[in-house]
Design a protein around this motif. Structure first.
Motif, PDB file in Angstrom:
ATOM      1  N   SER A  87       0.796  -1.229   0.000  1.00 19.35           N
ATOM      2  CA  SER A  87       0.000   0.000   0.000  1.00 19.35           C
ATOM      3  C   SER A  87       0.829   1.280   0.000  1.00 19.35           C
ATOM      4  CB  SER A  87      -0.943   0.013   1.212  1.00 19.35           C
ATOM      5  OG  SER A  87      -0.212  -0.008   2.408  1.00 19.35           O
ATOM      6  N   LEU A  88       2.154   1.175   0.048  1.00 18.13           N
ATOM      7  CA  LEU A  88       3.010   2.353  -0.023  1.00 18.13           C
ATOM      8  C   LEU A  88       3.801   2.323  -1.327  1.00 18.13           C
ATOM      9  CD1 LEU A  88       4.412   2.256   3.614  1.00 18.13           C
ATOM     10  CD2 LEU A  88       2.622   3.762   2.738  1.00 18.13           C
ATOM     11  N   PRO A  89       3.841   3.416  -2.066  1.00 20.25           N
ATOM     12  CA  PRO A  89       4.552   3.397  -3.345  1.00 20.25           C
ATOM     13  C   PRO A  89       6.065   3.333  -3.163  1.00 20.25           C
ATOM     14  CG  PRO A  89       3.756   5.601  -2.882  1.00 20.25           C
ATOM     15  CD  PRO A  89       3.205   4.711  -1.803  1.00 20.25           C
ATOM     16  N   HIS A  90       6.717   2.639  -4.069  1.00 16.00           N
ATOM     17  CA  HIS A  90       8.177   2.617  -4.140  1.00 16.00           C
ATOM     18  C   HIS A  90       8.578   3.577  -5.253  1.00 16.00           C
ATOM     19  CE1 HIS A  90      12.061   1.297  -5.680  1.00 16.00           C
ATOM     20  NE2 HIS A  90      12.323   1.116  -4.406  1.00 16.00           N
ATOM     21  N   HIS A  91       9.623   4.350  -5.010  1.00 15.51           N
ATOM     22  CA  HIS A  91      10.087   5.311  -6.006  1.00 15.51           C
ATOM     23  C   HIS A  91      11.594   5.218  -6.121  1.00 15.51           C
ATOM     24  CE1 HIS A  91      10.179   9.010  -8.344  1.00 15.51           C
ATOM     25  NE2 HIS A  91      11.223   9.360  -7.609  1.00 15.51           N
TER      26      HIS A  91
END
Length: 123
Positions: free
Chosen positions: A99-103
């Motif tokens: 649920s947390l974006p990886h960048h």
């Protein structure tokens, strides 16, 4: 640059793989016996990256870690270790958080590797 969630990480440099229980093709360790195991991962990120990662047991998170140093010209290692009871044929893997974006970039080379390891703790 990527912004991926829920993506299994593939650790393609395999140093030890007794009984071929880890598959570098799908990033999964298949548990050979009903026992207690330790699992750890370390993900190397560049200075413009951030992300959260999860250790998965049969698609259920059993541990997570987050790394955020965006905008700083340094690299970091995001590390997590868990001790779990697992049954024969359970699959253990590491993925970007659901649920947390990886960048950004995940790095792994001779200057520092991202890694995933598992070991038997108890019979």
């Amino acid at each position: 640059m990527t912004q991926d969630q829920d993506r299994t990480l593939l650790f393609d440099i395999v140093k030890t793989n007794i009984n071929e229980t880890y598959s570098p093709h799908n990033g999964s360790f298949k548990v050979p016996f009903d026992r207690v195991y330790g699992f750890t991962f370390s993900v190397r990120e560049d200075g413009s990256s951030y992300g959260s990662y999860e250790i998965m047991k049969n698609n259920v998170a059993v541990g997570s870690a987050i790394g955020i140093v965006e905008g700083i010209n340094i690299q970091q290692q995001v590390i997590r270790t868990v001790i779990i009871s697992a049954d024969k044929s359970d699959e253990i893997s590491v993925r970007t958080h659901s649920s947390l974006p990886h960048h950004g970039l995940i790095l792994s080379n001779t200057r520092g590797r991202s890694m995933f390891a598992g070991w038997l703790i108890s019979d």
